[in-house]
Design an enzyme around this catalytic site. Structure first.
Site, PDB file in Angstrom:
ATOM      1  N   HIS A  26      -2.233  -6.769   2.137  1.00 41.45           N
ATOM      2  CA  HIS A  26      -0.998  -6.019   2.409  1.00 41.45           C
ATOM      3  C   HIS A  26      -0.271  -5.884   1.063  1.00 41.45           C
ATOM      4  CE1 HIS A  26      -0.815  -6.767   6.913  1.00 41.45           C
ATOM      5  NE2 HIS A  26      -1.625  -7.745   6.549  1.00 41.45           N
ATOM      6  N   HIS A  40      -8.256  -7.662   4.405  1.00 46.25           N
ATOM      7  CA  HIS A  40      -7.333  -6.636   3.889  1.00 46.25           C
ATOM      8  C   HIS A  40      -6.177  -7.284   3.157  1.00 46.25           C
ATOM      9  CE1 HIS A  40      -6.335  -7.676   8.053  1.00 46.25           C
ATOM     10  NE2 HIS A  40      -5.062  -7.535   7.716  1.00 46.25           N
TER      11      HIS A  40
END
Ligand code: 5GP
Length: 182
Positions: free
Chosen positions: A170, A168
């Site tokens: 951010h 992922h």
């Protein structure tokens, strides 16, 4: 990783964390238990403990990283648990972080993990989705009104305090960022 996500991640992680916390706990015969300290000092101690907890949690979650076990993000993709979605297409999903570290804090994940538990596991075949994730970060920044200044972070592995093993990004913004990062 916050306590909510630890509990959601399953009892094994929560149990393991309990063990780690117990083994790291401060012995009763140290100065901390009976010596009142100035407020700033107590704040500093609690921030050190929080940092140690993050690092301990990262080490625990890393153990299961490549088992292929579903993560909390699979449940978010499947809409089994709610999230605040900011952007979505056929390849990626962007949603607000449950524990925001800036006024804008959005996570962007590939919908199909395909072995990308962390950036450190990337292979050449992942090039397209990795590029798409970065482009999605720019789209999210535009949507959130921070395209003039934002930060993209990828924590990869326990030394970087990665806590969810589904790659992922951010996307952080809405305030002045500092450098170097911690
Ligand atoms: P990492 O520490 O792995 O780089 O980042 C994982 C992020 O996922 C953390 O910032 C954490 O707050 C976020 N997170 C963990 N569980 C959930 C959840 O259930 N919902 C949302 N929206 N974010 C989560």
């Amino acid at each position: 990783m916050n306590s909510l996500s630890i509990l959601r991640s399953g009892p094994s992680i929560a149990r393991a964390l309990g063990l780690i916390k117990a083994s790291n706990s401060i012995p009763h015969n140290t100065a901390f238990s009976f010596s009142p300290r100035p407020l700033e000092c107590r704040r500093a101690l609690s921030s050190v403990k929080a940092t140690n907890d993050e690092e301990a949690a990262a080490r625990v979650t890393a153990v299961d990283a490549d088992t292929g076990a579903p993560t909390i993000f699979d449940k978010i993709i499947a809409k089994e648990i709610p999230s605040s979605i900011v952007y979505e297409d056929d390849k990626v999903l962007a949603f607000r972080d449950i524990s925001p570290q800036a006024p804008v804090h959005v996570l962007i994940i590939p919908k199909f993990r395909d072995g990308l538990t962390q950036l450190g596991k990337a292979e050449q075949r992942h090039g397209e989705v990795l590029g798409h994730l970065l482009y999605a970060a720019k789209l999210v920044a535009e949507k959130e009104g921070i395209v003039d200044g934002f930060r993209v972070v990828i924590n990869s592995g326990p030394s970087a305090c990665q806590s969810v093993y589904h790659l992922h990004l951010h996307v952080l913004g809405g305030r002045q960022m500092k450098w170097p990062p911690g």
